[in-house]
Motif scaffolding. Structure first.
Motif, PDB file in Angstrom:
ATOM      1  N   GLY A  50       0.817  -1.210   0.000  1.00  0.00           N
ATOM      2  CA  GLY A  50       0.000   0.000   0.000  1.00  0.00           C
ATOM      3  C   GLY A  50       0.850   1.259   0.000  1.00  0.00           C
ATOM      4  N   THR A  51       0.671   2.107   0.995  1.00  0.00           N
ATOM      5  CA  THR A  51       1.426   3.358   1.094  1.00  0.00           C
ATOM      6  C   THR A  51       2.886   3.138   1.476  1.00  0.00           C
ATOM      7  OG1 THR A  51       0.709   3.536   3.390  1.00  0.00           O
ATOM      8  CG2 THR A  51      -0.565   4.760   1.749  1.00  0.00           C
ATOM      9  N   GLY A  52       3.198   1.957   1.996  1.00  0.00           N
ATOM     10  CA  GLY A  52       4.567   1.682   2.423  1.00  0.00           C
ATOM     11  C   GLY A  52       4.843   2.018   3.874  1.00  0.00           C
ATOM     12  N   VAL A  53       3.796   2.339   4.638  1.00  0.00           N
ATOM     13  CA  VAL A  53       3.997   2.727   6.037  1.00  0.00           C
ATOM     14  C   VAL A  53       4.717   1.623   6.817  1.00  0.00           C
ATOM     15  CG1 VAL A  53       2.806   3.216   8.213  1.00  0.00           C
ATOM     16  CG2 VAL A  53       2.076   4.358   6.116  1.00  0.00           C
ATOM     17  N   ILE A  54       4.281   0.384   6.655  1.00  0.00           N
ATOM     18  CA  ILE A  54       4.882  -0.705   7.428  1.00  0.00           C
ATOM     19  C   ILE A  54       6.285  -1.014   6.932  1.00  0.00           C
ATOM     20  CG2 ILE A  54       4.716  -3.181   7.906  1.00  0.00           C
ATOM     21  CD1 ILE A  54       1.655  -2.745   8.058  1.00  0.00           C
ATOM     22  N   ALA A  55       6.463  -1.103   5.629  1.00  0.00           N
ATOM     23  CA  ALA A  55       7.788  -1.402   5.076  1.00  0.00           C
ATOM     24  C   ALA A  55       8.813  -0.347   5.472  1.00  0.00           C
ATOM     25  CB  ALA A  55       7.703  -1.517   3.558  1.00  0.00           C
ATOM     26  N   VAL A  56       8.448   0.913   5.343  1.00  0.00           N
ATOM     27  CA  VAL A  56       9.361   2.009   5.693  1.00  0.00           C
ATOM     28  C   VAL A  56       9.624   2.007   7.200  1.00  0.00           C
ATOM     29  CG1 VAL A  56       9.586   4.530   5.805  1.00  0.00           C
ATOM     30  CG2 VAL A  56       8.784   3.424   3.697  1.00  0.00           C
ATOM     31  N   SER A  57       8.586   1.766   7.990  1.00  0.00           N
ATOM     32  CA  SER A  57       8.758   1.730   9.448  1.00  0.00           C
ATOM     33  C   SER A  57       9.676   0.591   9.868  1.00  0.00           C
ATOM     34  CB  SER A  57       7.401   1.584  10.145  1.00  0.00           C
ATOM     35  OG  SER A  57       6.592   2.725   9.910  1.00  0.00           O
ATOM     36  N   ASN A  82       7.371   7.273  -0.162  1.00  0.00           N
ATOM     37  CA  ASN A  82       7.543   7.350   1.294  1.00  0.00           C
ATOM     38  C   ASN A  82       8.914   6.850   1.740  1.00  0.00           C
ATOM     39  OD1 ASN A  82       5.200   8.619   2.358  1.00  0.00           O
ATOM     40  ND2 ASN A  82       4.006   6.808   1.798  1.00  0.00           N
ATOM     41  N   ALA A  83       9.498   5.939   0.977  1.00  0.00           N
ATOM     42  CA  ALA A  83      10.885   5.548   1.276  1.00  0.00           C
ATOM     43  C   ALA A  83      11.821   6.730   1.051  1.00  0.00           C
ATOM     44  CB  ALA A  83      11.296   4.372   0.399  1.00  0.00           C
ATOM     45  N   GLU A  84      11.570   7.508   0.005  1.00  0.00           N
ATOM     46  CA  GLU A  84      12.366   8.713  -0.243  1.00  0.00           C
ATOM     47  C   GLU A  84      12.133   9.748   0.846  1.00  0.00           C
ATOM     48  OE1 GLU A  84      11.898  10.388  -4.100  1.00  0.00           O
ATOM     49  OE2 GLU A  84      12.319   8.513  -5.139  1.00  0.00           O
ATOM     50  N   ARG A  85      10.878   9.952   1.212  1.00  0.00           N
ATOM     51  CA  ARG A  85      10.544  10.941   2.242  1.00  0.00           C
ATOM     52  C   ARG A  85      11.312  10.660   3.531  1.00  0.00           C
ATOM     53  NH1 ARG A  85       6.680  14.331   4.708  1.00  0.00           N
ATOM     54  NH2 ARG A  85       5.406  14.616   2.853  1.00  0.00           N
ATOM     55  N   HIS A  86      11.438   9.401   3.894  1.00  0.00           N
ATOM     56  CA  HIS A  86      12.068   9.034   5.168  1.00  0.00           C
ATOM     57  C   HIS A  86      13.506   8.537   4.994  1.00  0.00           C
ATOM     58  CE1 HIS A  86       8.460   9.793   7.477  1.00  0.00           C
ATOM     59  NE2 HIS A  86       7.767   9.169   6.547  1.00  0.00           N
ATOM     60  N   VAL A  88      15.130   6.142   3.328  1.00  0.00           N
ATOM     61  CA  VAL A  88      15.515   4.738   3.504  1.00  0.00           C
ATOM     62  C   VAL A  88      15.539   4.000   2.154  1.00  0.00           C
ATOM     63  CG1 VAL A  88      14.810   4.495   5.913  1.00  0.00           C
ATOM     64  CG2 VAL A  88      13.114   4.157   4.085  1.00  0.00           C
ATOM     65  N   THR A  89      15.752   4.743   1.074  1.00  0.00           N
ATOM     66  CA  THR A  89      15.780   4.104  -0.245  1.00  0.00           C
ATOM     67  C   THR A  89      16.955   3.133  -0.379  1.00  0.00           C
ATOM     68  OG1 THR A  89      16.964   6.030  -1.113  1.00  0.00           O
ATOM     69  CG2 THR A  89      14.578   5.969  -1.430  1.00  0.00           C
ATOM     70  N   ASP A  90      17.965   3.275   0.460  1.00  0.00           N
ATOM     71  CA  ASP A  90      19.086   2.329   0.438  1.00  0.00           C
ATOM     72  C   ASP A  90      18.711   0.984   1.044  1.00  0.00           C
ATOM     73  OD1 ASP A  90      18.827   3.607   2.955  1.00  0.00           O
ATOM     74  OD2 ASP A  90      20.896   3.109   3.483  1.00  0.00           O
ATOM     75  N   ARG A  91      17.581   0.940   1.767  1.00  0.00           N
ATOM     76  CA  ARG A  91      17.153  -0.286   2.446  1.00  0.00           C
ATOM     77  C   ARG A  91      15.803  -0.813   1.975  1.00  0.00           C
ATOM     78  NH1 ARG A  91      17.380   1.883   8.271  1.00  0.00           N
ATOM     79  NH2 ARG A  91      17.824   3.853   7.226  1.00  0.00           N
ATOM     80  N   VAL A  92      15.013   0.029   1.304  1.00  0.00           N
ATOM     81  CA  VAL A  92      13.657  -0.356   0.895  1.00  0.00           C
ATOM     82  C   VAL A  92      13.564  -0.429  -0.621  1.00  0.00           C
ATOM     83  CG1 VAL A  92      11.214   0.264   0.915  1.00  0.00           C
ATOM     84  CG2 VAL A  92      12.611   0.667   2.961  1.00  0.00           C
ATOM     85  N   ARG A  93      13.122  -1.575  -1.116  1.00  0.00           N
ATOM     86  CA  ARG A  93      12.914  -1.772  -2.554  1.00  0.00           C
ATOM     87  C   ARG A  93      11.444  -2.115  -2.774  1.00  0.00           C
ATOM     88  NH1 ARG A  93      14.277  -6.721  -5.913  1.00  0.00           N
ATOM     89  NH2 ARG A  93      14.869  -7.615  -3.908  1.00  0.00           N
ATOM     90  N   ALA A  94      10.763  -1.340  -3.616  1.00  0.00           N
ATOM     91  CA  ALA A  94       9.346  -1.552  -3.899  1.00  0.00           C
ATOM     92  C   ALA A  94       9.199  -2.215  -5.268  1.00  0.00           C
ATOM     93  CB  ALA A  94       8.590  -0.233  -3.865  1.00  0.00           C
ATOM     94  N   LEU A  95       8.401  -3.290  -5.321  1.00  0.00           N
ATOM     95  CA  LEU A  95       8.244  -4.059  -6.547  1.00  0.00           C
ATOM     96  C   LEU A  95       6.778  -4.258  -6.890  1.00  0.00           C
ATOM     97  CD1 LEU A  95      10.762  -7.009  -5.977  1.00  0.00           C
ATOM     98  CD2 LEU A  95      11.079  -5.046  -7.483  1.00  0.00           C
ATOM     99  N   HIS A  96       6.457  -4.143  -8.186  1.00  0.00           N
ATOM    100  CA  HIS A  96       5.130  -4.509  -8.666  1.00  0.00           C
ATOM    101  C   HIS A  96       5.092  -6.024  -8.790  1.00  0.00           C
ATOM    102  CE1 HIS A  96       2.008  -4.663 -12.068  1.00  0.00           C
ATOM    103  NE2 HIS A  96       1.376  -4.477 -10.925  1.00  0.00           N
TER     104      HIS A  96
END
Length: 210
Positions: A50-57, A82-86, A88-96
Motif C-alpha cells: 500500500g502506502t509503504g507505512v509498514i515497510a518504511v517503518s 515514502n521511502a524517499e521521504r524518510h 531509507v531508499t538504500d534499504r527499501v525496494r518496492a516491486l510490482h
C-alpha cells in the motif's frame, strides 16, 4: 501516523480512514512499545505494501533489507515516495508483484508479512477495480499460494506471518492450511472498534504441519 508524516496517492488504500494499518503497526511491534514479531536487524518482506507505512517503518526500526510488493502500480509508487521521504531508499525496494512473482527465486527473508485481503469471494469473481484486490480474494486463491510459498521463502529461523480478520472465513482459512500441510499458530489477537463494529485481527505464524 506513528509520529511521522506520509504521502498518500489517489487509488491507494488510505490508512487515515481505517484503523487497520495502525493495528498492524501495534501487532508487529513497530510503534516502539510492543513486542517485536520480526527480526529487528534482519530482512523483511511485506506483501501488499500500500502506502509503504509498514515497510518504511520496518527499515526505520532497524531492518537492513526491506522489500515491499504490491499488485497495484500506484501502491508501488507510493511506497517508493515514502521511502524517499524518510530517507531509507538504500534499504527499501518496492516491486510490482503478485505475491512473490517478481522476486528472485533464491531470495529469502527473516520475516515475511502479509495483511491479507480476507474477504472471500466466489472462485470466478472478477475485480471491478485494482483497489478491490486489497480486500477481496476469489476462492482464497491468493491465501493458498501464500500459505504454500511463504515458508519456502524464509531464512533459517525466519517467520512467515499472516494478519487476518474475523470478518474473513476463519474456517475456510484453516481448512486451506491443513490441505497444504501448513499449521497456523496464533501469535496475538487484537480487538478494536471501527465505526459501530468490533473487529478482531489475528496474527498467525505459518509453519509446516509435519
Amino acid at each position: 501516523m506513528a509520529s511521522r508524516e506520509w504521502d498518500l496517492l489517489d487509488g491507494v488504500f488510505a490508512p487515515p480512514f481505517s484503523a487497520t494499518t495502525h493495528v498492524a503497526m501495534e501487532i508487529l511491534g513497530l510503534l516502539g512499545d510492543g513486542e517485536p514479531r520480526y527480526r529487528r536487524h534482519g530482512s523483511f518482506l511485506e506483501v501488499g505494501s500500500g502506502t509503504g507505512v509498514i515497510a518504511v517503518s520496518a527499515a526505520l526500526a532497524g531492518c537492513e533489507r526491506v522489500v515491499a510488493t504490491d499488485i497495484s502500480v500506484a501502491a508501488v509508487q507510493n511506497t517508493g515516495i515514502n521511502a524517499e521521504r524518510h530517507r531509507v531508499t538504500d534499504r527499501v525496494r518496492a516491486l510490482h508483484s503478485d505475491l512473490f512473482s517478481a522476486l528472485d527465486p533464491d531470495e529469502r527473508f527473516d520475516t515475511i508479512y502479509w495483511h491479507s485481503n480476507f474477504v472471500l469471494a466466489p472462485d470466478r469473481y472478477r475485480y471491478q477495480s485494482v483497489h478491490e484486490a486489497a480486500y477481496v480474494d476469489p476462492g482464497y486463491q491468493a491465501h493458498g499460494r501464500y500459505l504454500v510459498e511463504a515458508p519456502l521463502r524464509l531464512t533459517e529461523g525466519g517467520r512467515a506471518l499472516l494478519q487476518f480478520s474475523d470478518r474473513g472465513d476463519l474456517g475456510r482459512l484453516h481448512e486451506l492450511a491443513a490441505s497444504h500441510d501448513r499449521k497456523l499458530n496464533v501469535l496475538c489477537r487484537h480487538t478494536f472498534s471501527e465505526g459501530p463494529e468490533t473487529i478482531e485481527h489475528i496474527l498467525y505464524e505459518i509453519t509446516p504441519a509435519s
